[in-house]
Design an enzyme around this catalytic site. Structure first.
Site, PDB file in Angstrom:
ATOM      1  N   LYS A  48     -10.815 -13.976  -6.209  1.00 59.67           N
ATOM      2  CA  LYS A  48     -11.741 -13.367  -5.258  1.00 59.67           C
ATOM      3  C   LYS A  48     -12.032 -11.923  -5.625  1.00 59.67           C
ATOM      4  CE  LYS A  48     -10.422 -11.382  -1.344  1.00 59.67           C
ATOM      5  NZ  LYS A  48     -11.030 -10.281  -0.602  1.00 59.67           N
ATOM      6  N   ASN A  49     -10.986 -11.147  -5.886  1.00 59.90           N
ATOM      7  CA  ASN A  49     -11.170  -9.718  -6.110  1.00 59.90           C
ATOM      8  C   ASN A  49     -11.868  -9.420  -7.435  1.00 59.90           C
ATOM      9  OD1 ASN A  49     -10.040  -9.025  -3.648  1.00 59.90           O
ATOM     10  ND2 ASN A  49      -7.975  -8.875  -4.476  1.00 59.90           N
ATOM     11  N   CYS A 142     -10.931  -5.920   6.505  1.00 56.38           N
ATOM     12  CA  CYS A 142      -9.686  -6.123   7.247  1.00 56.38           C
ATOM     13  C   CYS A 142      -9.136  -4.800   7.764  1.00 56.38           C
ATOM     14  CB  CYS A 142      -8.629  -6.780   6.355  1.00 56.38           C
ATOM     15  SG  CYS A 142      -8.823  -8.556   6.179  1.00 56.38           S
ATOM     16  N   ARG A 147      -7.984   3.244   3.830  1.00 58.58           N
ATOM     17  CA  ARG A 147      -8.670   3.006   2.571  1.00 58.58           C
ATOM     18  C   ARG A 147      -9.929   3.872   2.435  1.00 58.58           C
ATOM     19  NH1 ARG A 147      -8.701  -3.465   1.706  1.00 58.58           N
ATOM     20  NH2 ARG A 147      -9.741  -3.500   3.696  1.00 58.58           N
ATOM     21  N   ASP A 150     -12.844   8.671  -0.588  1.00 54.28           N
ATOM     22  CA  ASP A 150     -12.927  10.020  -1.154  1.00 54.28           C
ATOM     23  C   ASP A 150     -12.718  10.027  -2.662  1.00 54.28           C
ATOM     24  OD1 ASP A 150     -10.295   9.260  -0.351  1.00 54.28           O
ATOM     25  OD2 ASP A 150      -9.590  11.287  -0.750  1.00 54.28           O
ATOM     26  N   ASP A 335      -0.724  -7.714  -1.511  1.00 54.44           N
ATOM     27  CA  ASP A 335      -1.381  -8.936  -1.053  1.00 54.44           C
ATOM     28  C   ASP A 335      -0.436 -10.133  -0.969  1.00 54.44           C
ATOM     29  OD1 ASP A 335      -3.795  -7.741  -0.660  1.00 54.44           O
ATOM     30  OD2 ASP A 335      -4.772  -8.547  -2.446  1.00 54.44           O
ATOM     31  N   VAL A 357       1.531   0.593   0.307  1.00 58.63           N
ATOM     32  CA  VAL A 357       0.122   0.637  -0.089  1.00 58.63           C
ATOM     33  C   VAL A 357      -0.796   0.824   1.118  1.00 58.63           C
ATOM     34  CG1 VAL A 357      -1.727  -0.608  -1.266  1.00 58.63           C
ATOM     35  CG2 VAL A 357       0.630  -0.772  -2.111  1.00 58.63           C
ATOM     36  N   ARG A 427     -12.149 -15.911   4.101  1.00 58.62           N
ATOM     37  CA  ARG A 427     -12.590 -14.812   3.255  1.00 58.62           C
ATOM     38  C   ARG A 427     -11.950 -14.876   1.867  1.00 58.62           C
ATOM     39  NH1 ARG A 427     -10.661  -9.927   4.805  1.00 58.62           N
ATOM     40  NH2 ARG A 427     -11.916  -9.144   3.070  1.00 58.62           N
TER      41      ARG A 427
END
Length: 460
Positions: A48-49, A142, A147, A150, A335, A357, A427
């Site tokens: 997916k990513n 999500c 996140r 910048d 994840d 994270v 998703r």
């Protein structure tokens, strides 16, 4: 260079959401009858990513791009809709996407699409590189942490872009007659995957050489670099902390297949372990799963490589406790934190999970506790004390990986678990329940009391 599109209203195609209406909540639920052994083989879908960022990367090319092994997911469909809204041609046939960005009609992405998925922000780099201007709303997705963007912004500014954020919209433009970004040396305060990918894409068409230091090393970053290289980009160092991109005038057509999804593969390894089952999975890249495999083996689970791209999990009757700390790749992936928490609820002894994270990625604790888990949260630490068994209960998925954790826990629980919030699951997992049924799980999607056949994402 292609002329900058005019700032005119965007006409959404019939397949896109109506901006005047809110998305209809998914009333479907998953019913899982647990304590069933699994067996057989499962096919792992494309990552997916990788798919999302590579779809954005196709904007860099003014010719046809074919992307293979694209999973059927809600997020992929959403990214396809965003490309369509920009005037880019997108055609899908099964797991194959054809994208042609020869003519980009708009430099402004619609809020109603970007606000629903953080990965939509990826288009800022390619748009800026192609057009010299981009207007992108701040992203959504999500609710697992802030996140911020910048790092993306500072990197684009270092490459000569003027960037302003006003009323939730990021305005970026490049001055000069040719509207081209300039090569720069960029240091990332944190090895952000999104920032690394955004800046790498932007740099492919920049004048001169760009160096990204403290870059993310995730396999998806390497996959994007390989895709860009297949189009003629000059990139070296992807997969290390220093990536060097030498800008080229233009990119050309390519036919590219994305890597297998390491998180889906890890989720199925955990599913085999928690149900004390033996299952195999392919295609996989074992090197992408090094940290996950190490922790499973530390818990007493056998992970056997049957072929270069195939793994077999052989579960132990007793699981040992272990500590986990999430870190950027090649560390343990955030994840997979939720799925391992579900597994550790049935281990012998106490385990400590430390999330470094994302600051809000333990919302699944309350739902696992409803199933009988013994978990205590202190800041970014979760202390998991193993219990003899979990019990089926009604639970709510709060984010993508939490939904997978609840499915994994339900597979091992006594009785039936009902899982709501399936829009999160859809998703990131292509037909998860169908794949689990193929392995012998008792799992069904029900809408208004009627069993349905899941199709994780509408076709673009």
């Amino acid at each position: 260079m292609q002329p900058t599109p005019e700032d005119r209203p965007i006409t959404l195609s019939p397949s896109l959401p109506n901006p005047s209406s809110q998305p209809t909540p998914d009333k479907s639920v998953l019913q899982v009858w647990g304590n069933q052994p699994l067996s057989g083989h499962v096919t792992i879908s494309g990552a997916k990513n990788s798919a999302l960022v590579i779809m954005a990367g196709a904007i860099l090319c003014s010719q046809d791009c074919r992307i293979r092994n694209v999973p059927l997911l809600a997020d992929v469909n959403q990214m396809g809709n965003l490309l369509l809204a920009l005037g880019i041609k997108v055609d899908r046939q099964g797991n194959c996407l054809d994208i042609n960005a020869a003519h980009i009609a708009h430099s402004k992405a619609p809020y109603e699409l970007v606000s629903q998925m953080r990965a939509s922000f990826f288009v800022i780099g390619p748009l800026l590189a192609r057009l010299g201007v981009a207007r992108i709303p701040l992203p959504g997705g999500c609710a697992i942490g802030a996140r911020p963007v910048d790092l993306h912004v500072r990197g684009l500014q270092a490459m000569g872009a003027e960037v302003q954020i006003d009323h939730g919209m990021v305005y970026a433009s490049v001055r000069g007659q040719n509207k081209r970004l300039q090569g720069a040396r960029i240091y990332l305060d944190y090895p952000s995957v999104g920032a690394t990918e955004t800046l790498m894409m932007a740099a492919t068409l920049a004048d001169g050489e760009t160096t990204i230091e403290n870059a993310a090393q995730e396999p998806e970053v390497v996959d994007l670099a390989n895709f860009c290289r297949a189009m003629g980009a000059k990139i070296r160092g992807a997969g290390t902390k220093t990536i060097v991109i030498s800008g080229v005038p233009s990119l050309h057509s390519t036919d590219y297949s994305i890597i297998p999804d390491r998180v889906e593969a890890g989720t199925f390894l955990v599913a085999g372990a928690i149900t004390q089952s033996e299952i195999s999975l392919s295609p996989v890249v074992p090197d992408h799963l090094t940290a996950v495999i190490a922790k499973l083996r530390a818990m007493g689970v056998q992970i056997i490589p049957d072929a270069p791209n195939r793994l077999r999990v052989v579960a132990s009757e007793r699981l040992s406790a272990t500590d986990i700390k999430t870190l950027p790749y090649p560390g343990f992936p955030t994840d997979m934190q939720a799925q391992f928490m579900a597994l550790l609820t049935l281990s012998d002894g106490d385990s400590v999970i430390t999330e470094t994270v994302f600051e809000n990625r333990m919302r699944h604790v309350a739902e696992l506790s409803r199933m009988g888990a013994d978990i205590r949260v202190e800041g970014n630490h979760a202390i998991v004390r193993g219990v003899p068994f979990l019990s089926g209960a009604p639970v709510l998925a709060t984010d993508l990986r939490a939904s997978a954790a609840l499915v994994v826990a339900a597979l091992a629980a006594k009785g039936m678990t009902t899982i709501e919030g399936l829009h999160h699951l859809d998703r990131g997992y292509e037909n998860l329940e169908a794949k689990l049924r193929q392995l012998g799980a008792r799992i069904h999607r029900v809408t208004d009391g009627m069993e349905t056949t899941s199709d994780s994402a509408a076709r673009v």
